[in-house]
Design an enzyme around this catalytic site. Structure first.
Site, short mmCIF file in Angstrom:
data_model
loop_
_atom_site.label_atom_id
_atom_site.label_comp_id
_atom_site.label_asym_id
_atom_site.label_seq_id
_atom_site.Cartn_x
_atom_site.Cartn_y
_atom_site.Cartn_z
N ARG A 181 41.82 37.14 17.09
CA ARG A 181 43.07 36.63 17.64
C ARG A 181 42.80 35.72 18.84
NH1 ARG A 181 45.93 41.13 21.63
NH2 ARG A 181 44.08 41.59 22.89
N THR A 221 60.81 32.19 65.69
CA THR A 221 60.15 31.81 64.43
C THR A 221 59.78 30.34 64.44
OG1 THR A 221 62.22 31.32 63.25
CG2 THR A 221 61.45 33.60 63.22
N GLN A 250 42.79 44.97 28.44
CA GLN A 250 42.37 45.93 29.46
C GLN A 250 40.85 45.96 29.60
OE1 GLN A 250 44.71 46.37 27.16
NE2 GLN A 250 46.24 47.90 27.72
N LYS A 302 58.17 33.04 60.56
CA LYS A 302 58.56 31.86 59.79
C LYS A 302 57.82 31.89 58.45
CE LYS A 302 60.73 28.78 61.37
NZ LYS A 302 62.21 28.60 61.45
N HIS A 311 51.07 35.67 24.48
CA HIS A 311 50.96 35.87 23.04
C HIS A 311 51.01 34.55 22.27
CE1 HIS A 311 51.33 40.15 23.63
NE2 HIS A 311 52.49 40.01 24.24
#
Length: 303
Positions: free
Chosen positions: A181, A64, A224, A19, A252
């Site tokens: 930024r 289930t 990264q 389930k 962004h």
């Protein structure tokens, strides 16, 4: 068509049943100051289903609906850490049904905070903020448990302290290099425990705090780099974690050109784009620690 392809027997492969997404809210009323636990639980069992699939024989098919009711029944005694709750379910199904060889139990936990009033935090009124969701996937194979926990939708932003430059350029490159930024992302991370003898709640809080601190304090030359710093700090602080995987979209923010309106824009007004977006994914792991693919089986969306 080869002989193997044309004459090979057709057999049942890996399978599981259960389930999915059982919504469970438990209110702890032991004191006048109530506690709320809000979960989304999925249970899937493995083992003993050949006759069910091939003959329609349901004598070993734990319904289930039974799995759903078990989740609610176990919640009556309390939930605790979601990892422990999932392992209790796994122990019950494997030990009470002799043909069940293992399974998969996934839990998402949603965050509720107390509503603040003039008298302070309210004892039994809550607000659900748009915070991250805590997750775990517990799998059992025979006598072994595998626990992969994590979080999703941890939305973070830093308004400076991020650069991006020095990338390759060709005739399709239009992105302007920058030494200042906005860096924003929605962190999804999953980590694999090497033990179940651990305070899961305390470790979750610690891992979450480490990720936030590293995001804030790492001067980022690339998302990264920030990702790796977050993972490295987690592994250094928690020896019971073998590896941690991240999926981090780059949310962004583009500087709006206000010159047509006769205005300057000294890095203050931005367009927040929701798509397309860069998507950074990676695993940070301990060198020499053996892989455990059984822990990551069915955990989608992470490299």
């Amino acid at each position: 068509m080869s002989e193997t392809q044309s004459n090979g027997a057709i057999v049942l492969g890996d399978n599981q049943w259960g389930k999915a997404e059982v919504r469970l809210v438990r209110i702890d009323r032991a004191t006048p100051r109530h506690e709320i636990t809000d979960l989304n639980v999925s249970s899937q069992l493995r083992g003993g289903q050949e006759a069910t699939h091939l003959e329609g024989d349901n004598s070993r098919c734990v319904a289930t609906d039974t799995q759903k009711n078990t989740i609610y029944g176990f919640a009556r005694a309390g939930v605790g850490a979601i990892e422990e709750f999932a392992m209790r379910l796994g122990t019950h199904f494997v030990e009470d049904f002799q043909w069940i060889t293992g399974g998969r139990w996934e839990v998402e936990q949603y965050t509720w905070n107390r509503i603040s009033t003039a008298q302070g935090e309210h004892d039994h009124a809550f607000v659900r903020d748009n915070q991250e969701t805590r997750t775990t996937v517990v799998q059992r194979d025979g006598d072994e448990f595998f626990v992969v926990s994590g979080l999703t939708d941890l939305v973070v932003l830093k308004s400076t302290g991020s650069e991006f430059h020095g990338f390759p350029r060709d005739r399709f490159t239009t992105l302007v290099e920058t030494d200042d930024r906005i860096l924003a992302t929605s962190v999804s991370s999953r980590w694999r425990y090497t033990t179940t003898d651990i305070d899961f709640d305390a470790v979750y809080a610690k891992v979450r705090a480490i990720q936030l601190e590293q995001f804030a304090t790492t001067h980022s030359l690339a998302l990264q780099q920030t990702l790796f710093a977050m993972g490295k700090a987690v592994l250094e602080a928690v020896p019971e974690i073998a590896e941690i995987k991240f999926s981090m979209p780059n949310k962004h923010h583009f500087l709006v050109d206000l010159e047509p309106f006769g205005l300057d824009n000294p890095n203050e007004v931005f367009f927040a784009a929701d798509r397309p977006y860069g998507l950074i994914e990676a695993t940070v792991q301990r060198e020499g620690v053996p892989a455990e693919p059984r822990a990551w089986a069915t955990v989608a969306g992470f490299c």
